[in-house]
Design a protein around this motif. Structure first.
Motif, PDB file in Angstrom:
ATOM      1  N   ALA A  74      81.405 -56.279 -39.126  1.00 40.51           N
ATOM      2  CA  ALA A  74      80.225 -56.698 -38.935  1.00 40.51           C
ATOM      3  C   ALA A  74      80.310 -57.685 -37.649  1.00 40.51           C
ATOM      4  O   ALA A  74      79.012 -57.460 -36.780  1.00 40.51           O
ATOM      5  CB  ALA A  74      79.806 -57.535 -39.895  1.00 40.51           C
ATOM      6  N   ALA A  75      81.004 -58.441 -37.393  1.00 42.72           N
ATOM      7  CA  ALA A  75      81.273 -59.341 -36.133  1.00 42.72           C
ATOM      8  C   ALA A  75      81.203 -58.366 -34.596  1.00 42.72           C
ATOM      9  O   ALA A  75      80.495 -58.642 -33.894  1.00 42.72           O
ATOM     10  CB  ALA A  75      82.166 -60.282 -36.179  1.00 42.72           C
ATOM     11  N   PHE A  76      82.185 -57.278 -35.072  1.00 43.21           N
ATOM     12  CA  PHE A  76      82.165 -56.372 -33.832  1.00 43.21           C
ATOM     13  C   PHE A  76      80.982 -55.649 -33.329  1.00 43.21           C
ATOM     14  O   PHE A  76      80.666 -55.336 -32.196  1.00 43.21           O
ATOM     15  CB  PHE A  76      83.261 -55.273 -33.961  1.00 43.21           C
ATOM     16  CG  PHE A  76      83.701 -54.429 -32.868  1.00 43.21           C
ATOM     17  CD1 PHE A  76      83.839 -54.896 -31.649  1.00 43.21           C
ATOM     18  CD2 PHE A  76      82.962 -53.225 -33.166  1.00 43.21           C
ATOM     19  CE1 PHE A  76      83.787 -53.990 -30.641  1.00 43.21           C
ATOM     20  CE2 PHE A  76      83.166 -52.072 -32.166  1.00 43.21           C
ATOM     21  CZ  PHE A  76      83.593 -52.709 -30.693  1.00 43.21           C
ATOM     22  N   ALA A  77      80.156 -55.237 -34.702  1.00 42.39           N
ATOM     23  CA  ALA A  77      78.995 -54.509 -34.503  1.00 42.39           C
ATOM     24  C   ALA A  77      77.815 -55.332 -33.688  1.00 42.39           C
ATOM     25  O   ALA A  77      77.357 -54.731 -32.794  1.00 42.39           O
ATOM     26  CB  ALA A  77      78.503 -53.986 -35.725  1.00 42.39           C
ATOM     27  N   GLN A  78      77.932 -56.592 -33.988  1.00 44.52           N
ATOM     28  CA  GLN A  78      77.066 -57.455 -33.422  1.00 44.52           C
ATOM     29  C   GLN A  78      77.241 -57.490 -32.067  1.00 44.52           C
ATOM     30  O   GLN A  78      76.542 -57.567 -31.002  1.00 44.52           O
ATOM     31  CB  GLN A  78      76.872 -58.812 -33.885  1.00 44.52           C
ATOM     32  CG  GLN A  78      76.248 -58.924 -35.391  1.00 44.52           C
ATOM     33  CD  GLN A  78      74.674 -58.692 -35.209  1.00 44.52           C
ATOM     34  OE1 GLN A  78      74.378 -58.758 -34.077  1.00 44.52           O
ATOM     35  NE2 GLN A  78      74.194 -58.033 -36.359  1.00 44.52           N
ATOM     36  N   HIS A  79      78.663 -57.797 -31.600  1.00 45.59           N
ATOM     37  CA  HIS A  79      79.126 -57.815 -30.320  1.00 45.59           C
ATOM     38  C   HIS A  79      78.904 -56.744 -29.566  1.00 45.59           C
ATOM     39  O   HIS A  79      78.458 -56.852 -28.365  1.00 45.59           O
ATOM     40  CB  HIS A  79      80.489 -58.302 -30.431  1.00 45.59           C
ATOM     41  CG  HIS A  79      81.322 -58.411 -29.044  1.00 45.59           C
ATOM     42  ND1 HIS A  79      80.756 -59.408 -28.098  1.00 45.59           N
ATOM     43  CD2 HIS A  79      82.049 -57.915 -28.269  1.00 45.59           C
ATOM     44  CE1 HIS A  79      81.117 -59.708 -27.027  1.00 45.59           C
ATOM     45  NE2 HIS A  79      82.118 -58.489 -26.869  1.00 45.59           N
TER      46      HIS A  79
END
Ligand SMILES: [Zn+2]
Length: 293
Positions: A160-165
């Protein structure tokens, strides 16, 4: 009588003279002597601003085309793109704005409208959830694991954090998005010399203006709950197909058969272009992630 009136006009002109700009006798940029609004050697403006207001206006306003010209060009891009690209290629550009300036204007405007609408309605455009996005990106960009082993592992651990980034990295490159549409449009026309390359590029760029308008409209409608799920995407794809085909048919004077075959071909070319884009953004996202994390 007439002569006394004439002499009275001189002090008036002197009183009004708090000149906002002045013209040097040599170009301020390259030193070539000359007069006129623009240097005949390097093309830069000759006038120098002499008030802060004029300086500020130049800084803010020099690149902005008139709103009427933007609206007129947008109208032509929608209603008669063939006429628009033909006029541009043949050098009749009165009242028109360049495709690049149009694309920037449309991108900025639709982004603003989408932002306001999504705030206003409280609906975020229905998107794929972040975990799925991250899986998809890492899946297609799997060859990057050898280049960024640590960042790749971290991304897989917190999708989820990578998708945001990944999304914010893509957002940083928003000005390059139109290239994703211009390349397929150009490639579908140019290699078969039926359409000269320069004309093909101009047509692809003006068609991209329409694509950006359509995409902006589609995005804005996604924020409105009641029109979701009405099969809008299909409708928009059909509209784009018909519009591009008519653009090719009348802009390059081809047969309908040729014209109708171009948009599906562009859609096919779009896939590898997007693939290269996604892997490029993924590489950039992984690089910046490993730098910060
Ligand atoms: Zn010059």
């Amino acid at each position: 009588m007439a002569s006394s009136g004439g002499s009275a006009a001189v002090p008036d002109a002197a009183a009004a003279a708090a000149p906002e700009s002045w013209a040097p006798t040599a170009c301020p940029y390259c030193g070539e002597p000359g007069t006129g609004r623009f240097c005949s050697a390097c093309g830069k403006p000759m006038a120098l601003q002499s008030t802060s207001r004029a300086e500020l206006r130049e800084v803010l306003g020099v690149k902005l085309p008139p709103v009427a010209a933007i609206l007129y060009t947008a109208w032509l891009a929608v209603s008669s793109p063939a006429c628009l690209s033909r006029r541009w290629v043949e050098g009749d550009r009165r009242g028109l704005v360049s495709p690049v300036a149009m694309i920037s204007s449309v991108t900025a405007l639709t982004a603003l409208i989408g932002f306001i609408l999504s705030r206003w309605t409280g609906n975020r455009p229905a998107g794929v959830d972040d975990t799925e996005t991250a899986k998809g990106v890492l899946g297609v960009a799997g060859f990057l694991v050898g280049l960024f082993p640590d960042a790749f592992a971290a991304a897989a651990a917190d999708p989820a954090a990578f998708a945001q980034h990944f999304k914010s990295t893509g957002q940083l490159l928003v000005l390059f998005w139109p290239v994703l549409f211009i390349i397929p449009g150009f490639v579908m026309l140019a290699p078969w010399t039926r359409v000269p390359r320069h004309r093909a590029l101009v047509m692809a760029a003006f068609e991209t203006v329409f694509v950006m308008l359509l995409a902006g409209l589609h995005g804005a409608l996604q924020a409105v709950e009641s029109v979701r799920g009405l099969g809008l995407s299909t409708l928009f794809w059909l509209a784009l197909w018909a519009h591009s085909a008519a653009h090719v048919r009348f802009g390059a004077e081809t047969s309908w058969r040729y014209a109708l075959s171009r948009p599906p071909l562009a859609a096919l070319i779009f896939l590898p272009v997007v693939y290269i884009w996604v892997t490029g953004v993924a590489a950039l996202a992984l690089t910046s992630w490993s730098l910060t994390g």
